[in-house]
Design a protein around this motif. Structure first.
Motif, short mmCIF file in Angstrom:
data_model
loop_
_atom_site.label_atom_id
_atom_site.label_comp_id
_atom_site.label_asym_id
_atom_site.label_seq_id
_atom_site.Cartn_x
_atom_site.Cartn_y
_atom_site.Cartn_z
N ASN A 191 -6.26 1.38 -29.29
CA ASN A 191 -5.80 2.30 -28.25
C ASN A 191 -6.12 1.78 -26.85
OD1 ASN A 191 -4.94 3.92 -30.30
ND2 ASN A 191 -6.43 5.56 -29.98
N ASP A 192 -7.31 1.20 -26.69
CA ASP A 192 -7.66 0.62 -25.39
C ASP A 192 -6.72 -0.52 -25.02
OD1 ASP A 192 -9.85 2.36 -25.25
OD2 ASP A 192 -11.13 0.95 -26.35
N LEU A 193 -6.45 -1.40 -25.98
CA LEU A 193 -5.58 -2.53 -25.71
C LEU A 193 -4.16 -2.07 -25.39
CD1 LEU A 193 -6.76 -5.00 -28.50
CD2 LEU A 193 -7.29 -5.10 -26.05
N ALA A 194 -3.68 -1.05 -26.13
CA ALA A 194 -2.33 -0.56 -25.87
C ALA A 194 -2.20 0.01 -24.47
CB ALA A 194 -1.97 0.50 -26.92
N MET A 195 -3.17 0.83 -24.06
CA MET A 195 -3.14 1.39 -22.71
C MET A 195 -3.29 0.30 -21.65
SD MET A 195 -5.54 4.33 -20.93
CE MET A 195 -4.83 5.66 -21.87
N GLY A 196 -4.18 -0.65 -21.91
CA GLY A 196 -4.43 -1.71 -20.93
C GLY A 196 -3.29 -2.68 -20.78
N LEU A 197 -2.38 -2.75 -21.76
CA LEU A 197 -1.26 -3.67 -21.67
C LEU A 197 0.06 -2.99 -21.30
CD1 LEU A 197 -1.92 -6.02 -24.72
CD2 LEU A 197 -2.30 -6.49 -22.30
N LEU A 198 0.15 -1.69 -21.49
CA LEU A 198 1.36 -0.97 -21.08
C LEU A 198 1.40 -0.73 -19.57
CD1 LEU A 198 1.83 1.67 -23.93
CD2 LEU A 198 3.29 -0.28 -23.41
N LYS A 199 0.26 -0.43 -19.00
CA LYS A 199 0.22 -0.18 -17.56
C LYS A 199 0.67 -1.38 -16.73
CE LYS A 199 -3.25 3.49 -17.25
NZ LYS A 199 -4.57 3.86 -16.67
N PRO A 200 0.17 -2.59 -17.01
CA PRO A 200 0.60 -3.73 -16.18
C PRO A 200 2.09 -4.02 -16.23
CG PRO A 200 -1.35 -4.30 -17.46
CD PRO A 200 -0.86 -2.99 -17.97
N VAL A 201 2.74 -3.69 -17.33
CA VAL A 201 4.19 -3.89 -17.40
C VAL A 201 4.89 -3.03 -16.35
CG1 VAL A 201 6.24 -3.63 -18.85
CG2 VAL A 201 4.13 -4.54 -19.83
N VAL A 202 4.48 -1.76 -16.29
CA VAL A 202 5.07 -0.85 -15.30
C VAL A 202 4.66 -1.25 -13.89
CG1 VAL A 202 5.21 1.56 -14.57
CG2 VAL A 202 5.07 1.00 -17.00
N PHE A 203 3.41 -1.63 -13.70
CA PHE A 203 2.95 -2.04 -12.37
C PHE A 203 3.69 -3.29 -11.88
CE2 PHE A 203 -1.47 -0.06 -13.29
CZ PHE A 203 -0.93 1.21 -13.08
N GLY A 204 3.92 -4.24 -12.78
CA GLY A 204 4.67 -5.43 -12.39
C GLY A 204 6.08 -5.10 -11.96
N PHE A 205 6.70 -4.17 -12.66
CA PHE A 205 8.04 -3.74 -12.26
C PHE A 205 8.01 -3.03 -10.92
CE2 PHE A 205 11.06 -0.19 -12.13
CZ PHE A 205 12.26 -0.89 -12.16
N ILE A 206 7.01 -2.18 -10.70
CA ILE A 206 6.93 -1.42 -9.44
C ILE A 206 6.74 -2.35 -8.25
CG2 ILE A 206 5.51 0.20 -8.14
CD1 ILE A 206 5.04 1.73 -10.72
N LEU A 207 5.78 -3.26 -8.32
CA LEU A 207 5.47 -4.08 -7.14
C LEU A 207 6.61 -5.03 -6.79
CD1 LEU A 207 4.38 -7.29 -7.74
CD2 LEU A 207 2.66 -5.99 -8.99
N THR A 208 7.31 -5.55 -7.81
CA THR A 208 8.43 -6.44 -7.50
C THR A 208 9.65 -5.67 -7.01
OG1 THR A 208 8.96 -6.41 -9.88
CG2 THR A 208 7.73 -8.29 -9.04
N SER A 209 9.94 -4.54 -7.63
CA SER A 209 11.11 -3.76 -7.20
C SER A 209 10.93 -3.20 -5.80
CB SER A 209 11.39 -2.63 -8.20
OG SER A 209 10.28 -1.75 -8.30
N VAL A 210 9.72 -2.74 -5.48
CA VAL A 210 9.47 -2.22 -4.13
C VAL A 210 9.56 -3.34 -3.10
CG1 VAL A 210 7.71 -1.22 -2.62
CG2 VAL A 210 8.11 -0.23 -4.86
N GLY A 211 9.00 -4.51 -3.41
CA GLY A 211 9.09 -5.64 -2.50
C GLY A 211 10.53 -6.06 -2.24
N CYS A 212 11.34 -6.13 -3.31
CA CYS A 212 12.75 -6.50 -3.14
C CYS A 212 13.51 -5.43 -2.37
CB CYS A 212 13.40 -6.71 -4.51
SG CYS A 212 12.79 -8.14 -5.43
N PHE A 213 13.24 -4.16 -2.67
CA PHE A 213 13.94 -3.07 -2.00
C PHE A 213 13.65 -3.06 -0.50
CE2 PHE A 213 13.80 1.42 -0.59
CZ PHE A 213 15.17 1.70 -0.66
#
Length: 271
Positions: free
Chosen positions: A204-226
């Motif tokens: 459960n710890d690994l699942a939570m710790g690896l799902l968040k960075p996927v979303v964060f990576g999408f957020i930081l790149t999409s906001v920067g491009c936008f």
């Protein structure tokens, strides 16, 4: 009865508030549309693999040093603070468990995303903003290239891939930094610390710790491009877009982290 001047002032303030609210709603709409088109462009042809590899190098390899330093010192200071609190209850041996869960579930993903946002998100906004004000984006359209496919999609894919990898490195080094403090400062044995870490870490710890960075990576790149593609006003606008990308990206990451944690704790409870 209020005077006509007061009524005119109230009407002017109301008009300004409405215009700002409408602009914010339109901005969110444009951001969602850009993000959706970028995601679709990742999985449909034509693709630009060379551009994606170049962005992976810029995001991953370029951010490695700052992520390593952030992870190590976060784990070290977390160990010191945790030990000071646990000593009051005679629970110093549990410091490894606390550091491991905190780094994997929360601190590693969030701090890594914030560091990458400050370094990479601002760079994306500045690069794309410069292309906008120098009319390079218009030139791409004239030549028949889609700026979303050529510029946005490779950055989104690189962020989604590389931020989780950087997070794993940050988590590992954070736990390692905690082990150094535990052994040399808290006088705990090396074997006991790592045994405690191994017993604390669950799927459960690994699942939570690896799902968040996927979303964060999408957020930081999409906001920067936008923010970069919305640049107006010449070089001054480029600086403003760069600042906005860091502020908006960081706030979005922190706010989304709260809601993701609420949801993921229901799906992956602490055991």
């Amino acid at each position: 009865m209020p005077s006509s001047r007061t009524l005119a002032l109230v009407a002017s303030l109301g008009r300004r508030f409405f215009d700002r609210f409408k602009g914010a709603v339109l901005g969110v709409q444009e951001y969602v549309l850009l993000s959706w088109n970028g995601l679709v462009a990742i999985f449909t042809a034509p693709n630009y693999p060379r551009e994606m590899v170049a962005q992976m190098d810029a995001i991953g390899v370029g951010s490695l040093s700052i992520v390593v330093l952030t992870g190590v010192f976060t784990g070290m200071v977390l160990t010191l603070q945790s030990a000071a609190s646990l000593d009051a209850f005679g629970a110093r041996p549990y410091v490894g468990r606390l550091v491991c869960v905190s780094m994997v579930r929360e601190l590693g993903p969030v701090l890594t995303a914030l560091m990458v946002t400050g370094r990479v998100g601002s760079g994306m906004a500045a690069e794309l903003g410069s292309m906008v004000v120098t009319q390079q984006i218009d030139a791409l359209r004239v030549l028949g290239s889609d700026p979303i496919r050529k510029l946005v999609a490779p950055r989104l894919a690189a962020g989604i891939i590389m931020v989780p990898i950087l997070t794993i490195i940050s988590d590992t080094l954070g736990i390692f930094g905690g082990s150094l403090i535990s052994v040399f400062n808290l006088k705990l044995s090396w074997e006991f610390y790592w045994r405690s870490v191994g017993n604390a870490l669950t799927i459960n710890d690994l699942a939570m710790g690896l799902l968040k960075p996927v979303v964060f990576g999408f957020i930081l790149t999409s906001v920067g491009c936008f923010m970069g593609l919305r640049t107006t006003g010449g070089t001054q606008g480029v600086g403003l877009s760069t600042t906005r990308s860091v502020v908006v990206g960081s706030v979005t990451i922190l706010s989304s982290d709260f809601f993701m944690t609420k949801i993921l704790l229901l799906i992956f409870p602490v055991t």
